[in-house]
Design a protein around this motif. Structure first.
Motif, short mmCIF file in Angstrom:
data_model
loop_
_atom_site.label_atom_id
_atom_site.label_comp_id
_atom_site.label_asym_id
_atom_site.label_seq_id
_atom_site.Cartn_x
_atom_site.Cartn_y
_atom_site.Cartn_z
N GLN A 242 69.26 64.76 36.66
CA GLN A 242 68.69 63.54 37.25
C GLN A 242 68.92 63.51 38.76
OE1 GLN A 242 70.62 59.71 37.36
NE2 GLN A 242 68.96 58.80 36.16
N THR A 243 70.13 63.91 39.18
CA THR A 243 70.45 63.91 40.62
C THR A 243 69.51 64.82 41.39
OG1 THR A 243 72.78 63.41 40.16
CG2 THR A 243 72.25 64.36 42.31
N GLN A 244 69.28 66.02 40.85
CA GLN A 244 68.39 66.98 41.51
C GLN A 244 66.96 66.46 41.57
OE1 GLN A 244 68.88 70.66 39.40
NE2 GLN A 244 71.03 70.90 40.00
N ALA A 245 66.52 65.83 40.48
CA ALA A 245 65.15 65.31 40.44
C ALA A 245 64.97 64.18 41.45
CB ALA A 245 64.81 64.82 39.04
N LEU A 246 65.91 63.25 41.48
CA LEU A 246 65.82 62.12 42.41
C LEU A 246 65.85 62.59 43.86
CD1 LEU A 246 68.19 59.57 40.62
CD2 LEU A 246 65.73 59.31 40.95
N LYS A 247 66.74 63.55 44.13
CA LYS A 247 66.85 64.07 45.49
C LYS A 247 65.57 64.77 45.92
CE LYS A 247 69.82 66.91 48.47
NZ LYS A 247 71.05 67.75 48.52
N ALA A 248 64.98 65.54 45.02
CA ALA A 248 63.75 66.27 45.34
C ALA A 248 62.60 65.30 45.62
CB ALA A 248 63.39 67.21 44.19
N VAL A 249 62.46 64.27 44.79
CA VAL A 249 61.37 63.31 44.97
C VAL A 249 61.54 62.56 46.28
CG1 VAL A 249 60.26 61.24 44.06
CG2 VAL A 249 60.99 63.04 42.49
N PHE A 250 62.76 62.08 46.55
CA PHE A 250 62.99 61.31 47.77
C PHE A 250 62.82 62.18 49.02
CE2 PHE A 250 65.63 59.22 51.01
CZ PHE A 250 65.04 57.95 50.99
N THR A 251 63.26 63.44 48.94
CA THR A 251 63.10 64.36 50.07
C THR A 251 61.62 64.57 50.39
OG1 THR A 251 65.18 65.48 49.54
CG2 THR A 251 63.61 66.67 50.92
N ASN A 252 60.80 64.74 49.35
CA ASN A 252 59.36 64.91 49.56
C ASN A 252 58.75 63.65 50.16
OD1 ASN A 252 59.14 67.54 48.61
ND2 ASN A 252 58.88 66.90 46.49
N CYS A 253 59.24 62.50 49.72
CA CYS A 253 58.74 61.23 50.26
C CYS A 253 59.06 61.12 51.75
CB CYS A 253 59.35 60.07 49.48
SG CYS A 253 58.71 58.44 49.95
N CYS A 254 60.29 61.52 52.12
CA CYS A 254 60.69 61.51 53.54
C CYS A 254 59.83 62.47 54.35
CB CYS A 254 62.16 61.89 53.67
SG CYS A 254 63.31 60.72 52.90
N ARG A 255 59.59 63.65 53.78
CA ARG A 255 58.80 64.66 54.47
C ARG A 255 57.37 64.17 54.72
NH1 ARG A 255 57.50 69.23 50.65
NH2 ARG A 255 55.94 67.65 50.09
N ASP A 256 56.83 63.40 53.76
CA ASP A 256 55.47 62.89 53.90
C ASP A 256 55.41 61.61 54.73
OD1 ASP A 256 54.65 64.99 52.37
OD2 ASP A 256 54.37 63.85 50.52
N GLY A 257 56.56 61.11 55.15
CA GLY A 257 56.59 59.89 55.97
C GLY A 257 56.16 58.65 55.24
N LEU A 258 56.50 58.54 53.94
CA LEU A 258 56.02 57.44 53.11
C LEU A 258 57.14 56.55 52.56
CD1 LEU A 258 53.20 59.31 51.15
CD2 LEU A 258 52.90 57.56 52.91
N VAL A 259 58.29 56.58 53.20
CA VAL A 259 59.40 55.74 52.74
C VAL A 259 59.19 54.31 53.23
CG1 VAL A 259 61.89 55.36 52.79
CG2 VAL A 259 61.00 57.70 52.80
N ASP A 260 59.05 53.37 52.31
CA ASP A 260 59.00 51.96 52.69
C ASP A 260 60.14 51.22 52.00
OD1 ASP A 260 58.22 51.69 50.06
OD2 ASP A 260 56.24 50.84 50.49
N ASP A 261 60.18 49.91 52.14
CA ASP A 261 61.29 49.13 51.59
C ASP A 261 61.35 49.21 50.07
OD1 ASP A 261 58.87 47.76 51.58
OD2 ASP A 261 59.82 45.79 51.69
N LYS A 262 60.19 49.30 49.39
CA LYS A 262 60.18 49.37 47.93
C LYS A 262 60.68 50.72 47.43
CE LYS A 262 56.44 46.01 47.43
NZ LYS A 262 55.05 45.77 46.96
N VAL A 263 60.30 51.80 48.12
CA VAL A 263 60.80 53.13 47.77
C VAL A 263 62.31 53.17 47.95
CG1 VAL A 263 60.84 55.55 48.47
CG2 VAL A 263 58.66 54.35 48.30
N LEU A 264 62.78 52.64 49.06
CA LEU A 264 64.22 52.65 49.35
C LEU A 264 64.99 51.84 48.32
CD1 LEU A 264 66.13 53.80 51.50
CD2 LEU A 264 65.94 51.62 52.71
#
Length: 352
Positions: A242-264
């Motif tokens: 689970q930790t690896q999956a969550l980290k991978a998804v969030f890292t991709n979101c950061c890379r795409d510049g799509l982190v908003d308050d709901k994602v966070l």
């Protein structure tokens, strides 16, 4: 009445239809359609605890429309796509009821069959498919993921097979909401084995990959929020998987510049404390303007949440603690504009 936000208006709509019948007034498609919509809105209302009776009543009115259409030699009443969609939307709000999902599938199949026979007025559109997938998501059907994937592929295949002007005129188009509905179905499975949950998550990831490869739409912040939610629900809490999956998804979101308050917020809810600190807090920086810590500007560059400043439009700072931050420079710029407008009115003699 069909546009009202009040709940419990269904019986009043039925009463109006009964009074029309008593006065020998023939209800037309608009009257039937409005009644269906009233019952559908009631099923979807936030105060409705059990949507099933309202959804079934909306379905009953739709059946009355069809019966009246087949009985009459003159077309006074005829169901169209929006009437079916209102019923499908009502069934999509029925929680834990497999019969609602089955009925939604039947209605969608009926629309497709009528469209194949030449009745383009009931051709299913994008909302028809999304509502059906939402109904499947709220059900307990063991094969709902496979069924929803067939529906998603059906929309994609039909759109890709169309050419030129046919694509422009296509009623059902693969939108980002279609892919989101599929991810939602994957995240909705309950009481499944560890292997089944892993398969569901892989399907959700494959769906997002399909979205990224699509020419019609692209990922957004909600895509990643849903995928983070799915990872949190489908994988055992605290496990390395689970930790690896969550980290991978969030890292991709950061890379795409799509982190908003709901994602966070979703990431903070799903991730272990040490993972949140490692990925978010350690990468945040101190901002004197925001009077605290903010996320890197590159993480939020594509969310479209921008504000006007003296230096032009810029992404609004996002804090890992309080969400979007209103900075003194933003307030100062706004006050300058207000003062400028007031002075302009004074120069015009008070005229606006």
């Amino acid at each position: 009445m069909s546009n009202s936000r009040l709940s419990g208006l269904g019986p009043k709509a039925d009463d109006l239809m009964s009074r029309m019948e008593d006065r020998l007034l023939v209800a037309d498609s608009t009257c039937f359609g409005a009644t269906i919509k009233v019952w559908s809105n009631s099923a979807c209302h936030k105060d409705t605890k059990n949507a099933q009776p309202d959804a079934e009543r909306a379905d009953d009115v739709l059946q009355q429309m069809k019966e009246m259409y087949h009985r009459s030699s003159q077309i006074v009443v005829k169901p169209v796509t929006c009437n079916y969609n209102d019923v499908l939307r009502a069934y999509s709000m029925c929680k834990g009821d497999d019969s609602a999902a089955w009925r939604a599938e039947e209605l969608l199949d009926e629309m497709n069959e009528l469209a194949r026979e030449g009745d383009t007025n009931v051709m299913p559109d994008t909302d028809s498919y999304i509502s059906t997938m939402n109904a499947l998501a709220r059900s307990k059907l063991p094969d709902k993921i496979a069924k929803s994937m067939r529906l998603l592929n059906q929309i994609i295949d039909r759109f890709q097979q169309a050419s030129g002007g046919e694509k422009e005129a296509a009623v059902a188009k693969p939108t980002v909401d279609c892919y989101h509905a599929m991810v939602k179905v994957c995240a909705s499975i309950r009481g499944a084995s560890s292997e089944e949950r892993s398969v569901a998550l892989r399907t959700a990831i494959r769906t997002v990959k399909m979205l990224k490869e699509s020419d019609e739409c692209s990922t957004n912040s909600e895509t990643y929020r849903q995928l983070i939610e799915a990872s949190g629900k489908l994988l055992s809490p605290g496990t390395s998987e689970q930790t690896q999956a969550l980290k991978a998804v969030f890292t991709n979101c950061c890379r795409d510049g799509l982190v908003d308050d709901k994602v966070l917020k979703q990431f903070r809810k799903a991730a272990p404390t040490d993972l949140y600190e490692e990925t978010v807090l350690f990468n945040s920086k101190t901002s004197s303007d925001a009077n605290g810590m903010v996320l890197p500007e590159g993480w939020t560059r594509n969310i479209g949440h921008k504000v006007r400043t003296a230096d032009g439009r810029k992404p609004q700072p996002l804090s890992p603690d309080v969400g979007f931050v209103v900075t003194p420079s933003m307030v100062d710029y706004k006050m300058r504009r207000l003062r400028s407008r007031k002075n302009q009115r004074l120069l015009r003699g008070g005229r606006s």
